[in-house]
Design a protein around this motif. Sequence first.
Motif, mmCIF file in Angstrom:
data_model
loop_
_atom_site.group_PDB
_atom_site.id
_atom_site.type_symbol
_atom_site.label_atom_id
_atom_site.label_comp_id
_atom_site.label_asym_id
_atom_site.label_seq_id
_atom_site.Cartn_x
_atom_site.Cartn_y
_atom_site.Cartn_z
ATOM 1 N N PHE A 1 -30.501 46.868 -15.708
ATOM 2 C CA PHE A 1 -29.674 46.570 -16.881
ATOM 3 C C PHE A 1 -28.441 45.785 -16.470
ATOM 4 O O PHE A 1 -27.866 46.007 -15.407
ATOM 5 C CB PHE A 1 -29.260 47.868 -17.574
ATOM 6 C CG PHE A 1 -30.427 48.700 -18.009
ATOM 7 C CD1 PHE A 1 -31.079 48.443 -19.196
ATOM 8 C CD2 PHE A 1 -30.889 49.738 -17.204
ATOM 9 C CE1 PHE A 1 -32.162 49.203 -19.584
ATOM 10 C CE2 PHE A 1 -31.973 50.502 -17.585
ATOM 11 C CZ PHE A 1 -32.627 50.237 -18.783
ATOM 12 N N GLN A 2 -28.015 44.911 -17.377
ATOM 13 C CA GLN A 2 -26.842 44.097 -17.076
ATOM 14 C C GLN A 2 -25.600 44.990 -16.897
ATOM 15 O O GLN A 2 -24.715 44.684 -16.120
ATOM 16 C CB GLN A 2 -26.623 43.097 -18.226
ATOM 17 C CG GLN A 2 -25.823 41.885 -17.807
ATOM 18 C CD GLN A 2 -25.927 40.742 -18.823
ATOM 19 O OE1 GLN A 2 -26.482 40.908 -19.902
ATOM 20 N NE2 GLN A 2 -25.402 39.594 -18.469
ATOM 21 N N ASP A 3 -25.571 46.100 -17.645
ATOM 22 C CA ASP A 3 -24.441 47.025 -17.499
ATOM 23 C C ASP A 3 -24.854 48.314 -16.775
ATOM 24 O O ASP A 3 -24.272 49.373 -16.985
ATOM 25 C CB ASP A 3 -23.821 47.327 -18.854
ATOM 26 C CG ASP A 3 -24.861 47.830 -19.861
ATOM 27 O OD1 ASP A 3 -26.059 47.838 -19.513
ATOM 28 O OD2 ASP A 3 -24.482 48.217 -20.967
ATOM 29 N N ALA B 1 -35.191 42.177 -14.763
ATOM 30 C CA ALA B 1 -33.858 42.300 -14.172
ATOM 31 C C ALA B 1 -32.903 41.371 -14.893
ATOM 32 O O ALA B 1 -33.150 40.177 -15.010
ATOM 33 C CB ALA B 1 -33.906 41.984 -12.682
ATOM 34 N N ASP B 2 -31.812 41.966 -15.407
ATOM 35 C CA ASP B 2 -30.854 41.200 -16.194
ATOM 36 C C ASP B 2 -29.616 40.947 -15.341
ATOM 37 O O ASP B 2 -28.809 41.852 -15.109
ATOM 38 C CB ASP B 2 -30.502 41.994 -17.447
ATOM 39 C CG ASP B 2 -29.926 41.117 -18.544
ATOM 40 O OD1 ASP B 2 -29.637 39.936 -18.257
ATOM 41 O OD2 ASP B 2 -29.761 41.607 -19.670
ATOM 42 N N GLU B 3 -29.483 39.734 -14.887
ATOM 43 C CA GLU B 3 -28.329 39.345 -14.064
ATOM 44 C C GLU B 3 -28.129 40.313 -12.891
ATOM 45 O O GLU B 3 -27.076 40.926 -12.735
ATOM 46 C CB GLU B 3 -27.085 39.366 -14.954
ATOM 47 C CG GLU B 3 -25.915 38.554 -14.425
ATOM 48 C CD GLU B 3 -26.169 37.068 -14.530
ATOM 49 O OE1 GLU B 3 -26.334 36.441 -13.472
ATOM 50 O OE2 GLU B 3 -26.239 36.555 -15.643
ATOM 51 N N LYS C 1 -30.943 35.960 -23.634
ATOM 52 C CA LYS C 1 -31.723 36.464 -22.499
ATOM 53 C C LYS C 1 -31.852 37.986 -22.554
ATOM 54 O O LYS C 1 -32.962 38.540 -22.488
ATOM 55 C CB LYS C 1 -31.040 36.070 -21.175
ATOM 56 C CG LYS C 1 -30.798 34.580 -21.028
ATOM 57 C CD LYS C 1 -30.132 34.228 -19.727
ATOM 58 C CE LYS C 1 -28.695 34.699 -19.614
ATOM 59 N NZ LYS C 1 -27.797 34.123 -20.633
ATOM 60 N N THR C 2 -30.711 38.655 -22.700
ATOM 61 C CA THR C 2 -30.752 40.116 -22.749
ATOM 62 C C THR C 2 -31.573 40.592 -23.942
ATOM 63 O O THR C 2 -32.342 41.551 -23.841
ATOM 64 C CB THR C 2 -29.321 40.670 -22.821
ATOM 65 O OG1 THR C 2 -28.601 40.219 -21.666
ATOM 66 C CG2 THR C 2 -29.303 42.180 -22.850
ATOM 67 N N THR C 3 -31.405 39.906 -25.049
ATOM 68 C CA THR C 3 -32.164 40.282 -26.245
ATOM 69 C C THR C 3 -33.665 40.208 -25.995
ATOM 70 O O THR C 3 -34.416 41.108 -26.373
ATOM 71 C CB THR C 3 -31.773 39.361 -27.410
ATOM 72 O OG1 THR C 3 -30.360 39.440 -27.592
ATOM 73 C CG2 THR C 3 -32.462 39.765 -28.694
ATOM 74 N N SER D 1 -22.892 39.672 -26.171
ATOM 75 C CA SER D 1 -23.599 39.570 -24.897
ATOM 76 C C SER D 1 -22.596 39.844 -23.776
ATOM 77 O O SER D 1 -21.383 39.848 -23.991
ATOM 78 C CB SER D 1 -24.199 38.188 -24.733
ATOM 79 O OG SER D 1 -23.226 37.280 -24.286
ATOM 80 N N ALA D 2 -23.115 40.120 -22.600
ATOM 81 C CA ALA D 2 -22.243 40.476 -21.479
ATOM 82 C C ALA D 2 -21.205 39.386 -21.208
ATOM 83 O O ALA D 2 -20.029 39.674 -20.984
ATOM 84 C CB ALA D 2 -23.083 40.727 -20.231
ATOM 85 N N GLY D 3 -21.663 38.132 -21.240
ATOM 86 C CA GLY D 3 -20.730 37.041 -20.980
ATOM 87 C C GLY D 3 -19.646 36.965 -22.042
ATOM 88 O O GLY D 3 -18.477 36.691 -21.747
HETATM 89 MG MG LIG Z 1 -27.097 39.252 -21.225
#
Ligand SMILES: [Mg+2]
Lengths: 299, 299, 222, 222
Positions: D84-86, D160-162, D40-42, C138-140
């Motif tokens: 996306f988070q990235d 929206a991811d982070e 969460k992202t998943t 995951s990003a974290g």
């Molecule tokens: Mg995430």
Amino acid sequence: MKRLIHFVREAVANIRLNRTTTLIAVATTAFTLACFGVFLLLYLNLRSMATSLQSDLKVVVYVKDGTPPPGVSDLQALLKADPGVQALAYVSKEQALADFRAQFPEESHLLQGLGDNPLPASFIITLAPAYRSPDAVRRWADRLKSAPGVEQVQYSRDWIDNLNTIVGYLELAAVGIGTVLSAASVTIIASTIRLTLFARRDEIEIMRLIGATGSFIKIPYLIEGAMLGVMGGAVSLAMLRGGFELFNARLGMPGRFLGIDSGFHFFSGQVAAMILVAGLLLGFVGSVVSVLDLGRAKS
Amino acid sequence: MKRLIHFVREAVANIRLNRTTTLIAVATTAFTLACFGVFLLLYLNLRSMATSLQSDLKVVVYVKDGTPPPGVSDLQALLKADPGVQALAYVSKEQALADFRAQFPEESHLLQGLGDNPLPASFIITLAPAYRSPDAVRRWADRLKSAPGVEQVQYSRDWIDNLNTIVGYLELAAVGIGTVLSAASVTIIASTIRLTLFARRDEIEIMRLIGATGSFIKIPYLIEGAMLGVMGGAVSLAMLRGGFELFNARLGMPGRFLGIDSGFHFFSGQVAAMILVAGLLLGFVGSVVSVLDLGRAKS
Amino acid sequence: MIQIFHVTKYYERRPALTDVNLQIEKGEFVLLMGPSGAGKTTLLKLLYCATPLDEGQILIQGRNVARLKPSAVPYLRRTMGVVFQDFKLLPKKSVYDNVALPLLVQGLPAFETRRKVMEALKAVGVDHRKESRPAMLSAGEQQRVCIARSIVNSPIILLADEPTGNMDAELAREIVELFKTINARGTTVLVATHNRQVIEQVGRRVVTLDQGKVVSDEGKGL
Amino acid sequence: MIQIFHVTKYYERRPALTDVNLQIEKGEFVLLMGPSGAGKTTLLKLLYCATPLDEGQILIQGRNVARLKPSAVPYLRRTMGVVFQDFKLLPKKSVYDNVALPLLVQGLPAFETRRKVMEALKAVGVDHRKESRPAMLSAGEQQRVCIARSIVNSPIILLADEPTGNMDAELAREIVELFKTINARGTTVLVATHNRQVIEQVGRRVVTLDQGKVVSDEGKGL
Ligand SMILES: [Mg+2]
Ligand SMILES: Nc1ncnc2c1ncn2[C@@H]1O[C@H](COP(=O)(O)OP(=O)(O)OP(=O)(O)O)[C@@H](O)[C@H]1O
Ligand SMILES: Nc1ncnc2c1ncn2[C@@H]1O[C@H](COP(=O)(O)OP(=O)(O)OP(=O)(O)O)[C@@H](O)[C@H]1O
Ligand SMILES: [Mg+2]
């Protein structure tokens, strides 16, 4: 030493991790070298064919009519001592007539009306390999013409000239195609290796930011390039061998018709090793180019 | 229509944006096609050379000794009407003797003792192109042998057979090398295009996530592949032309020695166009393969 | 330790930093704040020589960064640990290998590498994922791997760019504690952050950038 | 609108989500919380079909996502906006082209595309950088471009991811306001975040995940 192990391990890891690019690089190298190899195979076989045809060359030295037997013996001794003569056979006047009759039964009536045997005695000479080039034959024949007891020196000038032209063309084509193929191989293999590294420039940039020196980053790539090259070379040899066997099994016959019953030959171990080395060098040079390129792109 | 414009514009943008990969793809395609082209050039020229040598073939029809002049005229008429005969010349008994004397002044004493002229009259025939193949010559000659007034039909069987062998080899080599080179070209060009797309798989994945359909993503790549292929083909033609001129200027002479004063020829416009089309198709197929590949990698 | 004199940096004739002056002593813990696009990342990039300087001087441990030969840059970088805003992990290497990289580059013996890497991974709490590739985290988790990599070679200077951007409050607190511990051992720490909680927790010097200029420098020498 | 029934998702036999149940009504604004690695992202990925489902059912606008043909996926995605988070910006396209992409994909006329793109860029405050490539932007700017892209085609669902991970408090506040406005227009909004400030500002339903399980679901129907 520890470094070297690391570098090699890294190169192997890269080869494994980047399956697609590895496969493509090896395939490209293999096919490129295979093209080169087919040409080389053809060239080497044609050359050896030409050489074996050259050994068929016979020079006939006609003995002056009326030379006494001691004169003929002297001539024979002279010829035997000549470094240009590999083998020689004496054909007497009688034998010449018999041969003529046997060879041209229909034309033999031409000789019927003649009381005397008009055919001269001769020596049939196989020249030593070093004397088989068209120029050498000509020079050798001219030199012998003035020897005592020699009526005339005969050889198939057409045959020599044709062979000369053919070998000349072959050499010319060899240089031409060889150059194009070499340039193509270098470009294609270098390009492919470059492209595989190009896909990894982000990784290289990250390595740099972590404090890796240029050589630390580059050496595994150089090793990888060389490995890919050797693998490509090996695959191309396998392909060539397979293709050669197929070709030989199916179409090896015409060779025999031409009287070259030795058939076609595959590369000697030396040439095969050279192809592997060529692959290695091409891969290495390819990665050197790519790596220099990467160096320029970003400090 | 709007779509098409977008796709083409996108393809052009990709070509421009990815300078390194574009350059490498074009160079690789160009060199690969150039190898193929050199071979094709060689093959086409050798073929035309062989054909022109075949036109040198002369068949001699000897007239039976003692055939009365009307019989000779009949034979001449028969030959003239034969579709296999392109040109014919009559050589009378007297002329034959004169020719023999002129050609073999040293051996002319062989004929001295003979009261009568032993040489027959003959027709020297140049065959029509369609009749020049070794088999056709043989069939034609056999057919004519039984014609009234014909003593014998002679032609250089060796020459025919040699040419036959040479052309056969050429054809064989052409098929062999052509196959290898074609396979190599397809593999190399497809690989290169694939590698250039491989470097962009992240972008393709992003496009997908935005809601782009497969064809929306793929079509620009197909167009790009075709464009790269055509560019490679054009560059290879330019390279071939340049190399050809260089070769001709420097080494065009030997051709004349062989009696083929027409020299070497470059590709006709048609063949050149075919090379461009080959580039286009190869590039297109290359990107189809890569794009299918990408499709499989991720839904 | 870090001396920045009249530094100006342009990107395509647009200034990203204008006449920045900053002195950071050995052992300081400095927070860098400022709105999006203020130039925080650019300032850090200048410090680890990832982008060239246009005007002014930067001295790190007394050495003039602008005059550094390209071949000397890797050795400067080895004295620093950097947490990149976009992580910059090698996608094809495992978490373990990623963290081991700075040690590998320096040629550390294998057993020591192993010990240090595991220590760093434990410190950020991703030791259980050490065999995974970054894309599988995951990003974290990725951000923590990046932090582990930055501290694994006990750097003299630690630069961290938004190191808690993908973390919950609890985790962020732990990471800040980690930074404080590292700082207490003598490492100079410079953290660019937007996180108020981080700022309160650190409670040290805060430098604020806005539109490429230093607009405040509070709590110096605290 | 979004119905998640007993969803379980494994990554290499390790569960990332376990028996997740969640009903989100049309027009809701839901916040997704949870520590790093909670899933969460998943969960968001499952919603936009970026990863396959192992167990359970997901219905979006009544359609079963797991049973969707691959060729139908793009059309589902076009009804959603995703931050996306990235970021996932196309590196070789300008900011403008990146934001225009979802419209281009749908074949919108040029003038309308232009208007919508500029509107989205202005809403997040990066319209002055529209010619730049993503790599030339700061992290916060890139994140805003990603937000602009997610809202440009007026999606029915916004994921929206982070989205404020690289933003200062002020900017984060503006972005949340933007999301609230969009939500007010009828878009269902689901935001994964760690930011307490965001949670307070939204003041709506908060779903908390931990280790792949829903551990709390507060403020439903608020
Ligand atoms: Mg995430
Ligand atoms: N490579 C580049 N080329 C052109 N402009 C750039 C480049 N990198 C950064 N910029 C610009 O310079 C300014 C400062 O960027 P920087 O990344 O330093 O901001 P930041 O303070 O780190 O912001 P954030 O908090 O969003 O990360 C921004 O306006 C950005 O668009
Ligand atoms: N592609 C993958 N392969 C294997 N494991 C994965 C993959 N993606 C995520 N995971 C694992 O699944 C778990 C949940 O990941 P997810 O990205 O959903 O977390 P998250 O809640 O978004 O965390 P964060 O707040 O750090 O972004 C994590 O433990 C992560 O390591
Ligand atoms: Mg930044």
